[in-house]
Design a protein around this motif. Structure first.
Motif, PDB file in Angstrom:
ATOM      1  N   LEU B 135       0.829  -1.211   0.000  1.00  0.00           N
ATOM      2  CA  LEU B 135       0.000   0.000   0.000  1.00  0.00           C
ATOM      3  C   LEU B 135       0.859   1.256   0.000  1.00  0.00           C
ATOM      4  O   LEU B 135       0.640   2.183  -0.770  1.00  0.00           O
ATOM      5  CB  LEU B 135      -0.924   0.005   1.214  1.00  0.00           C
ATOM      6  N   PHE B 136       1.889   1.259   0.864  1.00  0.00           N
ATOM      7  CA  PHE B 136       2.807   2.400   0.918  1.00  0.00           C
ATOM      8  C   PHE B 136       3.493   2.600  -0.425  1.00  0.00           C
ATOM      9  O   PHE B 136       3.481   3.686  -1.000  1.00  0.00           O
ATOM     10  CB  PHE B 136       3.887   2.173   1.986  1.00  0.00           C
ATOM     11  N   SER B 138       2.872   1.448  -3.379  1.00  0.00           N
ATOM     12  CA  SER B 138       2.052   1.714  -4.568  1.00  0.00           C
ATOM     13  C   SER B 138       1.807   3.209  -4.719  1.00  0.00           C
ATOM     14  O   SER B 138       1.814   3.756  -5.816  1.00  0.00           O
ATOM     15  CB  SER B 138       0.737   0.961  -4.472  1.00  0.00           C
ATOM     16  N   ARG B 139       1.657   3.871  -3.561  1.00  0.00           N
ATOM     17  CA  ARG B 139       1.453   5.321  -3.566  1.00  0.00           C
ATOM     18  C   ARG B 139       2.674   6.003  -4.202  1.00  0.00           C
ATOM     19  O   ARG B 139       2.551   6.851  -5.074  1.00  0.00           O
ATOM     20  CB  ARG B 139       1.272   5.784  -2.117  1.00  0.00           C
ATOM     21  N   VAL B 140       3.851   5.558  -3.753  1.00  0.00           N
ATOM     22  CA  VAL B 140       5.097   6.124  -4.277  1.00  0.00           C
ATOM     23  C   VAL B 140       5.214   5.855  -5.773  1.00  0.00           C
ATOM     24  O   VAL B 140       5.513   6.744  -6.569  1.00  0.00           O
ATOM     25  CB  VAL B 140       6.321   5.525  -3.537  1.00  0.00           C
ATOM     26  N   THR B 142       2.917   5.224  -7.930  1.00  0.00           N
ATOM     27  CA  THR B 142       1.933   5.961  -8.722  1.00  0.00           C
ATOM     28  C   THR B 142       2.378   7.406  -8.918  1.00  0.00           C
ATOM     29  O   THR B 142       2.325   7.938 -10.029  1.00  0.00           O
ATOM     30  CB  THR B 142       0.551   5.930  -8.034  1.00  0.00           C
ATOM     31  N   SER B 143       2.888   8.005  -7.835  1.00  0.00           N
ATOM     32  CA  SER B 143       3.257   9.416  -7.966  1.00  0.00           C
ATOM     33  C   SER B 143       4.493   9.595  -8.846  1.00  0.00           C
ATOM     34  O   SER B 143       4.715  10.662  -9.388  1.00  0.00           O
ATOM     35  CB  SER B 143       3.455  10.055  -6.593  1.00  0.00           C
TER      36      SER B 143
END
Ligand SMILES: Nc1ncnc2c1ncn2[C@@H]1O[C@H](COP(=O)(O)OP(=O)(O)OP(=O)(O)O)[C@@H](O)[C@H]1O
Ligand SMILES: [Mg+2]
Lengths: 356, 287
Positions: B135-136, B138-140, B142-143
């Motif tokens: 989850l952590f 994936s955020r990185v 994606t950005s």
């Protein structure tokens, strides 16, 4: 070929002083042995010369050049490690560095022509009785064989300075003598400055031009083998090399060149080579072989009771009680002496050594 | 009297020996049940005939067939997923190798402040739940615009395998005797030759073990792949998961589980053989 100079060399590990202000000069082509008990700093000294340790104080010089900041690769020394440190692997795909590859490693690094490499490795294999083992891997060798490979790997490079850290400790008595003669011969022939570490005093006496006796990081005495053996300067040296009878005595007076002493086991007339004030207390030593059954001429005559008589083949080792004091003495192997016998001994005047 | 004592002591050792054998047998049995039984069940489940369902009182399925296998290969993207999985895995292992090697070298052979802390940080992803890490990350991803891209996928798998790789390699680097490195330098080894002749060969067992870890981690990675890869990229585990959960189909899931598992097991055996020869040759008397 280099002269090696150590100036006030000090190396500490945390709060342990492993080497304590050692100063030593080793001439070009000289063979010097470091001798001393376990933990006295022999390996540390060698490793500092090779450049694996940086001195905390003092300097290491090869000829006139200060080497403190020169990395090991650039020092052109070759070290035979106490732990052997053989290379087990060749490369990632063929992970087997065999005996030949190990010995040839330094020659490859020096980019010697392969003809020369072959010649030197073969010669070393011969010197160390390793013929026929070229293709074996280090893991398939006995401890003594590994040690000989380590030795071969160092000597083939013919460096400026050879550093031996107990290179024969794991060999049997016969091979040890054979290999040490070969090492010494090769070293003299090539004139390579050598520092040799050993626990074995016989080895040190046999092989060295000079011996450095070390104790707790310091140098106790430096001298050629005869000096060290016959003229030990401290009780440590006297006790560490060979056997010694060490005792305290007081000066009573003089008689020509001779000094009259009162020792715990009787009065002695000794030749000390210089004079001391009357009444002074001295520490003295003499070797067991200086004290032997009286043959009717000269020396100090002492009467003692034999406590043990041990037959050693070439001599008889005797433990003698003289006026309540235990002394070690020697007799010829043909002597008929047994425990309980009363025997008269003589000790020549000139065999006594004053200790600091 | 004497004889009696003698009998008693021999009896004692005999009993103890039997006890050891019994204990060994017990643990082998547990292992068999624990590992063997599920695999056997999976094989059987993957071979169940669609017209003869396998239900409770039966010990074995009534009729076996390859129908499930044919189904999976015909109606899912398993072939493409296999291609993706087996191109992402080696690439991520390679990348992890190049990233882990210098890190592990520094951790294993150099002294620096904060080393302990760094080691703990490296291990953190291993002990954190995979979904949380995913989850952590994936955020990185994606950005940084790495979602839905092949490179992003490789990078994601690299990051998941990296902790194992660094950990195992660090231990290998630590285990190299300083004397061996010193000996090489003493004999005039250049940095290149030190790496080629000393470091790489001596960390080889750790390297292989780390690569196997990273490879299997990549092949089995689901969380992060699912979030940042699908639907553009499907791997074997994402297809497997599509047969789990609400649309649970045990037979098809079994087929895919086997497809995922068997190459891993084969690889493990192969590496085991290589490692064995390494340990033998590295068993120096005094090192
Ligand atoms: N790397 C090290 N870290 C900490 N202390 C060390 C280290 N190497 C040596 N020492 C200490 O320094 C002292 C000298 O050690 P050294 O290895 O030089 O002894 P040595 O004379 O070679 O002994 P031996 O005959 O047993 O080989 C010892 O007290 C030892 O414990
Ligand atoms: Mg030592």
């Amino acid at each position: 070929m280099s002269k090696l100079v150590l100036e006030e060399l000090t190396k500490r590990f945390d709060n342990i002083v492993a080497v304590d202000k050692i100063s030593l000069e080793v001439a070009e082509g000289e063979f010097v042995t470091l001798l001393g008990p376990s933990g006295c700093g022999k390996t540390t000294t060698l490793r500092t010369v090779a450049g694996f340790y940086k001195p905390d104080e003092g300097r290491v010089k090869f000829n006139e050049r200060v080497m403190n900041d020169v990395p090991p690769v650039k020092r052109n020394t070759a070290m035979c490690f106490q732990s052997y440190a053989l290379f087990p692997h060749m490369n990632v795909w063929d992970p087997h560095m065999n005996v030949w590859d190990n010995i040839a490693f330094g020659l490859k690094m020096r980019k010697l022509p392969s003809q020369e490499q072959k010649k030197r490795v073969s010669e070393a294999l011969g010197i160390l009785s390793l013929e026929g083992m070229e293709k074996r891997k280090p893991g398939q060798l006995s401890g003594g064989q590994q040690q000989r490979v380590a030795l071969a790997r160092a000597i083939v490079t013919q460096p400026d300075i050879l550093l031996f850290d107990e290179p024969l400790s794991n060999l049997d008595a016969k091979l040890r003598v054979q290999v040490r003669v070969e090492i010494k011969e090769m070293q003299k022939r090539l004139g390579i400055t050598s520092i040799y570490v050993t626990h074995d005093q016989d080895e040190a006496l046999a092989i060295s031009d000079r011996i450095v006796v070390m104790n707790q990081g310091r140098i106790e005495q430096v001298g050629d083998p005869q000096e060290i053996y016959l003229r030990p300067r401290t009780s440590f040296v006297a006790g560490f090399i060979g056997l010694a009878n060490i005792f305290k005595a007081r000066i009573l007076g003089f008689e020509g060149n001779l000094t009259l002493l009162s020792a715990p086991f009787g009065a002695l007339r000794v030749d000390l080579g210089r004079s001391y004030p009357i009444g002074a207390e001295l520490d003295l030593s003499f070797r067991p072989e200086s004290m032997s059954p009286w043959t009717g001429v000269g020396g100090n005559k002492l009467k003692g009771t034999i406590l043990h008589a041990i037959f050693m083949g070439d001599a008889m080792d005797l433990f003698v009680d003289v006026a309540g004091h235990r002394l070690r003495a020697r007799a010829g192997s043909a002597a008929r002496i047994a425990a309980g016998d009363e025997v008269e001994f003589s000790i020549p005047e000139s065999t006594f050594q004053v200790l600091e | 009297m004497r004889r009696d004592e003698f009998t008693i002591t021999t009896l004692g050792t005999q009993t103890r020996k039997n006890l050891y054998i019994l204990l060994a047998a017990f643990f082998i049995l547990v292992q068999l049940v624990w590992v063997g039984l599920p695999i056997l069940m999976t094989v059987l489940w993957s071979l169940v005939h669609p017209d003869y369902p396998w239900s409770y009182p039966q010990m074995f399925p009534e009729k076996l067939s390859f129908a499930q296998w044919r189904f999976v290969f015909r109606y899912t993207n398993i072939v493409r997923a296999l291609k993706t999985s087996y191109s992402v895995a080696p690439l991520s292992v390679l990348l992890a190798f190049f990233l882990a090697l210098p890190t592990a070298y520094a951790l294993g052979r150099k002294k620096f402040a904060g080393k302990k802390l760094f080691m703990t940080l490296v291990l953190l992803p291993i002990i954190m739940p995979g979904m949380v890490v995913a989850l952590f990350l994936s955020r990185v991803f994606t950005s940084f615009g790495l979602a839905q891209s092949f490179f992003g996928l490789v990078l994601a798998h690299t990051l998941m395998g990296l902790p194992y790789m660094i950990r195992v390699l660090t231990t290998s680097f630590e285990a190299i005797p300083q004397d061996v490195i010193d000996a090489a330098e003493n004999l005039g080894a250049t940095s290149f030759s030190k790496i080629k002749d000393i470091f790489l060969p001596m960390v080889r067992p750790g390297l292989l073990a780390g690569m196997v870890f990273a490879f299997t981690t990549s092949i089995e990675e689901f969380n992060l792949t699912f979030i940042i890869g699908t639907p553009t990229f499907e791997t074997v585990p994402t297809i497997l998961y599509s047969f789990l959960g609400y649309n649970f189909i045990r037979t098809n899931a079994s087929v895919i589980a086997l497809i995922m598992m068997v190459p891993n097991i084969l690889m493990l055996f192969a590496v085991e053989r290589i490692l064995k020869s390494d340990y033998l040759s590295a068993s120096l008397g005094k090192l």
